[in-house]
Design an enzyme around this catalytic site. Structure first.
Site, PDB file in Angstrom:
ATOM      1  N   ARG A  59       0.823  -1.212   0.000  1.00 44.16           N
ATOM      2  CA  ARG A  59       0.000   0.000   0.000  1.00 44.16           C
ATOM      3  C   ARG A  59       0.855   1.258   0.000  1.00 44.16           C
ATOM      4  O   ARG A  59       0.397   2.324  -0.448  1.00 44.16           O
ATOM      5  CB  ARG A  59      -0.933   0.003   1.223  1.00 44.16           C
ATOM      6  N   HIS A  63       0.022   5.084  -1.676  1.00 47.32           N
ATOM      7  CA  HIS A  63      -0.117   6.275  -0.846  1.00 47.32           C
ATOM      8  C   HIS A  63       1.064   7.229  -1.013  1.00 47.32           C
ATOM      9  O   HIS A  63       0.913   8.429  -0.753  1.00 47.32           O
ATOM     10  CB  HIS A  63      -0.272   5.870   0.619  1.00 47.32           C
ATOM     11  N   ASP A  71       8.394   9.455  -4.005  1.00 44.79           N
ATOM     12  CA  ASP A  71       9.584  10.103  -3.442  1.00 44.79           C
ATOM     13  C   ASP A  71       9.789   9.814  -1.961  1.00 44.79           C
ATOM     14  O   ASP A  71      10.594  10.466  -1.296  1.00 44.79           O
ATOM     15  CB  ASP A  71       9.511  11.613  -3.657  1.00 44.79           C
ATOM     16  N   ASN A  91      -4.153   8.003   6.026  1.00 44.52           N
ATOM     17  CA  ASN A  91      -3.027   7.222   6.534  1.00 44.52           C
ATOM     18  C   ASN A  91      -3.078   6.954   8.032  1.00 44.52           C
ATOM     19  O   ASN A  91      -2.640   5.895   8.491  1.00 44.52           O
ATOM     20  CB  ASN A  91      -1.707   7.924   6.207  1.00 44.52           C
ATOM     21  N   PRO A 160      -8.224   9.402  -1.765  1.00 44.83           N
ATOM     22  CA  PRO A 160      -9.677   9.208  -1.656  1.00 44.83           C
ATOM     23  C   PRO A 160     -10.083   8.515  -0.361  1.00 44.83           C
ATOM     24  O   PRO A 160      -9.278   7.866   0.302  1.00 44.83           O
ATOM     25  CB  PRO A 160      -9.993   8.321  -2.857  1.00 44.83           C
ATOM     26  N   HIS A 190      -6.179  -4.957  -3.492  1.00 46.73           N
ATOM     27  CA  HIS A 190      -6.984  -5.394  -2.347  1.00 46.73           C
ATOM     28  C   HIS A 190      -7.224  -6.897  -2.347  1.00 46.73           C
ATOM     29  O   HIS A 190      -8.009  -7.400  -1.549  1.00 46.73           O
ATOM     30  CB  HIS A 190      -8.311  -4.635  -2.312  1.00 46.73           C
ATOM     31  N   SER A 191      -6.539  -7.593  -3.249  1.00 49.98           N
ATOM     32  CA  SER A 191      -6.568  -9.058  -3.207  1.00 49.98           C
ATOM     33  C   SER A 191      -5.913  -9.578  -1.937  1.00 49.98           C
ATOM     34  O   SER A 191      -6.179 -10.700  -1.511  1.00 49.98           O
ATOM     35  CB  SER A 191      -5.847  -9.625  -4.435  1.00 49.98           C
ATOM     36  N   ASP A 242     -10.757  -9.630   0.869  1.00 53.19           N
ATOM     37  CA  ASP A 242     -11.433 -10.614   0.031  1.00 53.19           C
ATOM     38  C   ASP A 242     -11.382 -11.960   0.746  1.00 53.19           C
ATOM     39  O   ASP A 242     -10.916 -12.047   1.877  1.00 53.19           O
ATOM     40  CB  ASP A 242     -10.874 -10.653  -1.399  1.00 53.19           C
TER      41      ASP A 242
END
Length: 519
Positions: A59, A63, A71, A91, A160, A190-191, A242
């Site tokens: 992730r 992000h 960076d 976060n 988002p 998101h698996s 999932d």
């Protein structure tokens, strides 16, 4: 020719900001040929220790790259002059496993000092997290520089919400020249992994502010989610994204087709006509999903800010930071100097004097009195815990068996205790560290505010508020930072006046700075 001349370009790169270079595969083939092998090995160790860390690290690429390019700005800790991205809305209480990047960076620094950027570590580690979870492997382009700053506002403006719908996500991805196909394929990240009840409570109880759940949720799955996340329950409880949360596969898309997406931002990909066909395709063809996911990750990794950067030695801070007093934000004062160093040391003397992290206020008052330090000095100097961390070792007894009856300390606020329980599970790694207050890198009066709210990390902290002789000072400092700073300075000067000529017990400085391991 001197071999030292070869090091000059690396030293220059580390010390002075330069412009982002062109990305390419095998970027470290000459300067750090084992870089990718080291990252993979460290990721394997991390995922064996904590299987969730794979999804957590992956992730980071999302992000980090969406906010001013890839960076490593995400990794910077806050300073008194900079609010970074770690506490941004998307976060805070969500991203984890920063320590995994620290471990990888440490291993690389031992092999190739000041060579591999933290930004490139995120890219390599994200790829390895996917591969080690059963997903595809791909060549990564490297050569990024680490940012010189970070911005909480930039993160809040861009990232988002878990409640975002497909239209919002399509617009966001388009800003970065990422297509609808990229959006759906990359959502397949998101698996693997988990998410908190906080992210779905509105969806499963009040989706349209009418007291009803999202009608797109399959009824059996809705019942399961409501059992996991009861209304008014602990919103930090986690659920699987999932049905195969530790395996990178196309199960995520099959779940969306069946109305079993965990987040609103997941299920909306199947209910929206622009994204639905890709969800359907990937649910039927895992190879197509893997291929498009790799393409999306490469495009995401190409995002750069064009700003000057550096190779950080420590991923959490920029190189050459300002002096500690300025960096932490506390008061400045004139110090008296001219001390001599001792000729001996005694472990026994230290054992005889130094209190335990589980010490109570009465014990601490007696200790300070031996050195002509008042109760006010004790409380003010305990404010040194405004910055830093403590180990789980120091609080496990407090959390699980405070009075040897199998129960926690009743003075701990319940939600904070749940947080500590997760950080320091019974039988877990007692070397794990936690923050001593809610602003652990800023010297302020937050420590005392936390004590008033029953959120002191150590027993020897919280006891200052529960004990009648010290409670008044804690309350005063929680309300008036200037008073705390003034009394802290006075206490530090008095403590600095202690010399061996006054007696053999000279261990209070060590108590304040070392009784728990400062990190």
């Amino acid at each position: 020719m001197s071999h030292n001349l070869f090091l000059l370009p690396l030293v220059f790169l580390a010390l002075f900001p330069v412009v982002e270079p062109r990305l390419r595969q095998q970027y470290y083939s000459e300067t750090c040929p084992n870089a990718e092998t080291i990252v993979t090995f460290m990721m394997q160790k991390a995922m064996i220790k904590d299987p969730r860390s794979g999804a957590s690290v992956m992730r980071f690429q999302f992000h980090d790259c969406f906010v001013n390019g890839c960076d490593a700005s995400l990794l910077l800790d806050d300073t008194p002059t900079m609010l970074g991205e770690k506490l941004s809305l998307s976060n805070i209480d969500s991203l984890r496993s920063y320590d995994v990047v620290d471990w990888i960076k440490g291993a690389l620094e031992r092999t190739c000092p000041m060579t591999v950027s933290c930004a490139d570590i995120i890219i390599m580690a994200s790829r390895d997290a996917v591969t080690l979870s059963g997903g595809p492997h791909w060549g990564v382009k490297l050569g990024r520089l680490d940012s010189l700053s970070a911005s909480q506002k930039d993160s809040d403006d861009i990232m988002p919400s878990p409640r975002a719908n497909a239209s919002m996500l399509i617009d966001l991805f388009a800003r970065f020249s990422l297509s609808v196909q990229d959006l759906v394929a990359l959502s397949g990240s998101h698996s693997i992994g988990n998410a908190r009840c906080f992210s779905i409570v509105h969806r499963i109880y009040n989706q349209s502010d009418d007291g009803k759940p999202d009608p797109s949720i399959e009824l059996g799955f809705l019942k399961k989610l409501q059992e996991l996340c009861p209304l008014g329950g602990d919103e930090n409880v986690i659920g699987d994204l999932d049905f195969t949360p530790k395996t990178f596969d196309n199960e995520y898309f099959k779940d969306l087709v069946n109305g079993k997406g965990f987040l609103n931002s997941d299920e909306t990909l199947f209910t929206n006509p622009q994204t639905r066909e890709y969800v359907q395709r990937y649910s039927e063809d895992q190879s197509a999903f893997f291929k498009d996911f790799v393409q999306g990750m490469i495009k995401l990794g190409d995002l750069q800010s064009g700003r000057p950067g550096e190779i950080r030695k420590n991923c959490r801070v920029v190189n050459n930071p300002p002096p500690v007093n300025l960096m932490s934000g506390g008061p400045d004062w004139e110090v008296k100097l001219g001390r001599n160093d001792s000729l001996t040391a005694s472990q026994k003397d230290s054992h005889d004097i130094m209190p335990s992290p589980s010490a109570n206020a009465s014990t601490l008052i007696d200790l300070f009195a031996k050195f002509d330090l008042s109760i006010k000095d004790l409380v003010a100097l305990s404010g040194s815990h405004s910055i830093g961390n403590g180990r789980c070792f120091s609080i496990v007894h407090r959390l699980y068996n405070q009075t040897d009856d199998g129960r926690p300390n009743p003075s701990i606020e319940p939600r904070y205790r749940q947080k500590l329980d997760k950080l320091c599970p019974l039988g877990g790694d007692e070397e794990v560290i936690g923050d001593l207050d809610f602003t652990p890198r800023v010297f302020d009066n937050q420590y005392f505010k936390d004590l008033v709210n029953e959120r002191g990390f150590l027993n020897s902290d919280e006891t200052l508020y529960t004990f009648w002789q010290t409670r008044g000072y804690v309350q005063r400092y929680s309300e008036n930072q200037s008073t705390f700073f003034k009394d802290f300075v006075k206490g530090m000067i008095k403590m600095g006046d202690l010399q061996s000529g006054q007696g053999k017990f000279i261990g209070i400085v060590e108590w304040l700075m070392m009784r728990h391991r400062w990190k």
